[in-house]
Design an enzyme around this catalytic site. Structure first.
Site, PDB file in Angstrom:
ATOM      1  N   TRP A  99     -12.273   1.745   4.097  1.00 53.72           N
ATOM      2  CA  TRP A  99     -12.385   0.873   2.921  1.00 53.72           C
ATOM      3  C   TRP A  99     -11.011   0.587   2.344  1.00 53.72           C
ATOM      4  O   TRP A  99     -10.712  -0.535   1.957  1.00 53.72           O
ATOM      5  CB  TRP A  99     -13.314   1.478   1.868  1.00 53.72           C
ATOM      6  N   ASP A 166     -10.969   1.999  -6.336  1.00 53.29           N
ATOM      7  CA  ASP A 166     -12.294   1.740  -5.774  1.00 53.29           C
ATOM      8  C   ASP A 166     -13.086   3.037  -5.943  1.00 53.29           C
ATOM      9  O   ASP A 166     -12.792   4.037  -5.298  1.00 53.29           O
ATOM     10  CB  ASP A 166     -12.146   1.361  -4.291  1.00 53.29           C
ATOM     11  N   LYS A 190     -24.189   3.115  -4.093  1.00 56.14           N
ATOM     12  CA  LYS A 190     -24.039   4.499  -3.668  1.00 56.14           C
ATOM     13  C   LYS A 190     -24.580   5.439  -4.747  1.00 56.14           C
ATOM     14  O   LYS A 190     -25.269   6.391  -4.453  1.00 56.14           O
ATOM     15  CB  LYS A 190     -22.569   4.834  -3.385  1.00 56.14           C
TER      16      LYS A 190
HETATM   17  C1  LIG Z   1     -19.613   1.132   0.450  1.00 56.60           C
HETATM   18  C2  LIG Z   1     -18.199   1.049   0.042  1.00 56.60           C
HETATM   19  C3  LIG Z   1     -17.515  -0.188  -0.059  1.00 56.60           C
HETATM   20  C4  LIG Z   1     -18.159  -1.510   0.330  1.00 56.60           C
HETATM   21  O1  LIG Z   1     -19.024  -1.937  -0.651  1.00 56.60           O
HETATM   22  P1  LIG Z   1     -19.753  -3.354  -0.546  1.00 56.60           P
HETATM   23  O2  LIG Z   1     -20.468  -3.420  -1.852  1.00 56.60           O
HETATM   24  O3  LIG Z   1     -20.656  -3.308   0.640  1.00 56.60           O
HETATM   25  O4  LIG Z   1     -18.711  -4.415  -0.387  1.00 56.60           O
HETATM   26  C5  LIG Z   1     -16.217  -0.170  -0.502  1.00 56.60           C
HETATM   27  N1  LIG Z   1     -15.587   0.969  -0.820  1.00 56.60           N
HETATM   28  C6  LIG Z   1     -16.206   2.168  -0.722  1.00 56.60           C
HETATM   29  C7  LIG Z   1     -15.464   3.401  -1.109  1.00 56.60           C
HETATM   30  C8  LIG Z   1     -17.523   2.242  -0.289  1.00 56.60           C
HETATM   31  O5  LIG Z   1     -18.135   3.430  -0.202  1.00 56.60           O
END
Ligand SMILES: *Cc1c(COP(=O)(O)O)cnc(C)c1O
Length: 356
Positions: A99, A166, A190
């Site tokens: 990511w 993030d 998540k």
């Molecule tokens: C799942 C995830 C993403 C991607 O998220 P989307 O909503 O599918 O774009 C980005 N960063 C992390 C840390 C993730 O776990």
């Protein structure tokens, strides 16, 4: 059979949040109209989004000067929105997994992008801690929980430049000192809601410093100005997110949830560390409370597939590791009950007795 939902995302949500969403979809507040079938400008929806914002602020103790936004596009859209809004001449990133790499790729399209440290050479099994953040960078970007590798940065670091995180897979799992960040974002799917809504916590005075023309939808100021209602937001998802936050509040807030997470992860890591057949993949100091990755020791490597089937027979769902790590990944997000962790540990013990 009871299912134990260890999915990495979308993932388990509090049962009450799902039930209340189901009811609201059929009939919102006894209005005779369903949540999916009213205007996002309706006062009943306004009350929902207002409560979601208020709970977000309350649970994370968000200081004045910050806005909470609910947008579309996923965390992946934020990978480009961040440089659109913050990149002037140079950005700095911590490379801790896939990511992070995707975020870095977007920044590179804007110009000089410094990777201050990377754990790539060890397949991202740790979060680097020795590095210097360039004082002339426009911002420093981190990924606090690396969902695929099971590593986590569980403290709020100091940065000489605006810090951007993030937090897709560990938001609301612990208290956060939001004042240390310019921007925090993540996909809800998540730990706080269904896929389709992206949360953004942004400090307003960090914006407006770039010269470029930002596309309207990608400019955080658009969404601040319209309080996330510039266009139609993901209404149902925001409702479920709000219900999930209510559930966290009722448990005693993020402090209480963190204690539960420590306990759950502690039980599973202890079982892994004391096992003759399983071994953890992440370095101990970097271990995540949200995604627990482990494999079988070399002598038992050929039994991995068999264990997955064995565990499935006992109701375990989603424990297969990501293809880039292999083995197993048990995601132990907020809503996963401790009973599920215990059931997995019991299955691990039982399997060990069978094969050793
Ligand atoms: C799942 C995830 C993403 C991607 O998220 P989307 O909503 O599918 O774009 C980005 N960063 C992390 C840390 C993730 O776990």
């Amino acid at each position: 059979m009871t299912k134990h939902n260890f999915n990495a995302g979308p993932s388990i949500l509090p049962r009450i949040a799902v039930e209340n969403t189901a009811k609201a979809i059929l009939d919102l507040n006894g209005s005779g109209l369903g949540l999916m079938e009213i205007s996002h400008r309706h006062k009943d929806f306004q009350a929902i989004i207002d409560e979601a914002v208020a709970l977000f602020k309350e649970l994370l103790n968000i200081p004045d000067g910050y806005h909470v936004l609910f947008l579309g596009g996923g965390a992946s859209m934020q990978f480009c929105m961040v440089p659109f809004n913050y990149f002037r001449s140079k950005a700095a990133y911590l490379e801790t997994g896939v990511w992070a790499k995707k975020a870095i790729k977007e920044s590179k399209g804007f110009g000089e992008t410094i990777i201050v440290a990377s754990s790539a050479e060890k397949n991202f099994n740790f979060v680097p801690s020795a590095y210097e953040i360039p004082a002339d960078a426009d911002y420093f970007h981190i990924t606090t929980n690396n969902t695929i590798y099971g590593t986590e940065l569980r403290k709020d670091i100091d940065s000489p430049v605006p810090l951007i995180a993030d937090m897709s897979s560990d938001i609301m799992s612990r208290p956060v000192d939001v004042s240390k960040y310019a921007l925090i974002y993540g996909g809800a799917q998540k730990n706080v809601g269904p896929a389709g809504v992206t949360f953004v916590i942004v400090r307003e005075d960090t914006l407006g410093k770039v010269e470029r023309k930002i596309p309207t939808m990608l400019d955080y100021r658009t969404h601040i100005g319209e309080a996330s209602l510039f266009n139609t937001p993901p209404c149902v998802n925001i409702f479920t997110l709000k219900e999930t936050l209510k559930w966290i509040k009722a448990l005693g807030g993020v402090e209480a949830v963190e204690q539960m997470n420590l306990k759950k992860a502690g039980l599973l890591y202890d079982a892994i560390d004391n096992s003759t057949i399983f071994v953890g993949t992440a370095e101990k100091e970097s271990r995540s409370l949200m995604n627990i990755c482990f494999v079988m020791k070399d002598a038992y490597k050929d039994k991995e597939e068999e264990f997955i089937k064995f565990a499935q027979g006992k109701g375990m769902v989603g424990i297969k590791g990501h293809r880039s790590v292999g083995g197993f990944r048990a995601s132990t997000y907020n809503a996963l009950p401790i009973e599920s962790v215990q059931a997995l540990i019991d299955a691990m013990h039982e399997f060990e007795k069978m094969v050793v």
